[in-house]
Design an enzyme around this catalytic site. Structure first.
Site, PDB file in Angstrom:
ATOM      1  N   GLY A 178      24.352  -7.782 -20.876  1.00 13.75           N
ATOM      2  CA  GLY A 178      25.472  -8.688 -21.125  1.00 13.75           C
ATOM      3  C   GLY A 178      26.349  -8.333 -22.312  1.00 13.75           C
ATOM      4  CB  SER A 179      26.916  -5.302 -24.375  1.00 12.18           C
ATOM      5  OG  SER A 179      27.336  -4.323 -23.464  1.00 12.18           O
ATOM      6  CG  ASN A 180      31.077  -4.663 -20.696  1.00 11.84           C
ATOM      7  OD1 ASN A 180      32.142  -4.270 -21.134  1.00 11.84           O
ATOM      8  ND2 ASN A 180      30.087  -3.841 -20.370  1.00 11.84           N
ATOM      9  CE  LYS A 225      25.212  -9.008  -0.306  1.00  6.72           C
ATOM     10  NZ  LYS A 225      25.475  -8.330  -1.569  1.00  6.72           N
ATOM     11  CG  MET A 264      23.524  -3.864 -12.075  1.00 10.29           C
ATOM     12  SD  MET A 264      25.033  -2.894 -12.335  1.00 10.29           S
ATOM     13  CE  MET A 264      24.354  -1.261 -12.187  1.00 10.29           C
ATOM     14  CG  LEU A 291      27.488  -3.564  -2.447  1.00 12.50           C
ATOM     15  CD1 LEU A 291      27.245  -3.025  -1.043  1.00 12.50           C
ATOM     16  CD2 LEU A 291      28.847  -3.126  -2.963  1.00 12.50           C
ATOM     17  CG  ASN A 310      32.764  -3.800 -11.087  1.00 11.49           C
ATOM     18  OD1 ASN A 310      32.005  -4.389 -11.874  1.00 11.49           O
ATOM     19  ND2 ASN A 310      32.449  -2.632 -10.554  1.00 11.49           N
ATOM     20  CG  HIS A 355      31.873   2.200 -12.078  1.00 11.53           C
ATOM     21  ND1 HIS A 355      30.630   1.829 -11.621  1.00 11.53           N
ATOM     22  CD2 HIS A 355      31.919   3.550 -12.002  1.00 11.53           C
ATOM     23  CE1 HIS A 355      29.956   2.907 -11.265  1.00 11.53           C
ATOM     24  NE2 HIS A 355      30.715   3.964 -11.489  1.00 11.53           N
TER      25      HIS A 355
HETATM   26  C1  GAR Z   1      28.274  -1.556 -18.057  1.00 15.32           C
HETATM   27  O1  GAR Z   1      28.291  -0.245 -18.574  1.00 15.32           O
HETATM   28  C2  GAR Z   1      29.032  -1.622 -16.748  1.00 15.32           C
HETATM   29  O2  GAR Z   1      30.135  -0.768 -16.703  1.00 15.32           O
HETATM   30  C3  GAR Z   1      27.973  -1.186 -15.773  1.00 15.32           C
HETATM   31  O3  GAR Z   1      26.817  -1.836 -16.198  1.00 15.32           O
HETATM   32  C4  GAR Z   1      26.842  -1.934 -17.633  1.00 15.32           C
HETATM   33  C5  GAR Z   1      26.483  -3.341 -18.016  1.00 15.32           C
HETATM   34  O4  GAR Z   1      26.274  -3.442 -19.392  1.00 15.32           O
HETATM   35  N1  GAR Z   1      28.327  -1.541 -14.425  1.00 15.32           N
HETATM   36  C6  GAR Z   1      28.043  -0.797 -13.365  1.00 15.32           C
HETATM   37  O5  GAR Z   1      27.390   0.251 -13.437  1.00 15.32           O
HETATM   38  C7  GAR Z   1      28.575  -1.311 -12.043  1.00 15.32           C
HETATM   39  N2  GAR Z   1      28.470  -0.345 -11.025  1.00 15.32           N
HETATM   40  P1  GAR Z   1      26.240  -4.863 -20.106  1.00 15.32           P
HETATM   41  O6  GAR Z   1      25.260  -5.746 -19.296  1.00 15.32           O
HETATM   42  O7  GAR Z   1      25.714  -4.600 -21.483  1.00 15.32           O
HETATM   43  O8  GAR Z   1      27.623  -5.423 -20.099  1.00 15.32           O
END
Ligand code: GAR
Length: 188
Positions: free
Chosen positions: A12-14, A65, A90, A92, A107, A109
């Site tokens: 969850g850093s984003n 789903k 993570m 779809l 999203n 990526h």
């Molecule tokens: C992030 O780097 C994001 O871009 C990636 O998961 C990480 C989540 O980090 N997403 C994918 O790979 C999607 N295909 P976070 O939980 O620390 O935000």
């Protein structure tokens, strides 16, 4: 002010970067809901610290789903969500969510799409030997990281840089760009 729901599955850093940008006024939106498919993930703790409501579900508890996405849509409607930001979600996105929020699901990526879609993108790019790393923010469609690209950013790998160092720089870039693009999308 528009309402954003963030979807996450892990650290969850984003999500945290989005919350901080909203709290500091750089992202002029209300982070109204966190949705997670892993009830014990760290993103939930971050939400609790920032008093953001959480909808947590375990996909295994549902037969399809469609079934759990219908519950998610109910929550999104209750919180009057305008935009969905996937941040390390993570999974779809299926028909039910796409039908209700077409063009409103974004999203991030950690690779320069269309290269290295799917999971473990940073390691895959590193192992492949790429020299320019980057990130992509895109609209979500039914495919795996295939939707229309909104923004990208990149950097050159330094001589001898480890995968962990590259990963740290990627996250830094994500934390800067994602709130900025979300702000543009909700206040265009
Ligand atoms: C992030 O780097 C994001 O871009 C990636 O998961 C990480 C989540 O980090 N997403 C994918 O790979 C999607 N295909 P976070 O939980 O620390 O935000």
């Amino acid at each position: 002010m528009k309402n954003i729901a963030v979807f996450a599955s892990g650290f969850g850093s984003n999500f945290e970067a989005i919350l901080e940008a909203a709290e500091q006024g750089q992202l002029q939106a209300h982070i109204a809901l966190l949705v997670v498919d892993k009830p014990a993930c760290f993103a939930v703790e971050r939400a609790q610290r920032h008093n953001v409501p959480v909808f947590a579900f375990n996909p295994k508890d549902y037969s399809s789903k469609e079934e759990y996405e219908t519950l998610i849509v109910n929550q999104l409607e209750e919180y009057k969500i305008d935009l969905i930001a996937l941040a390390g979600y993570m999974r779809l996105v299926g028909n039910v969510l796409l039908q209700h929020y077409e063009g409103k699901i974004i999203n991030i990526h950690p690779a320069l799409l269309p290269a290295f879609p799917g999971t473990h993108a940073i390691e895959k790019a590193y192992d492949y030997g790429v020299k320019i790393f980057g990130i992509t923010i895109h609209y979500v469609d039914a495919g795996m990281d295939t939707g229309k690209i909104i923004a990208q950013d990149c950097f050159k790998m330094k001589e001898g840089e480890s995968v962990d160092e590259v990963e740290a720089r990627i996250h830094q870039l994500e934390h800067q760009l994602y709130p900025k693009i979300l702000n543009q999308l909700v206040n265009h």
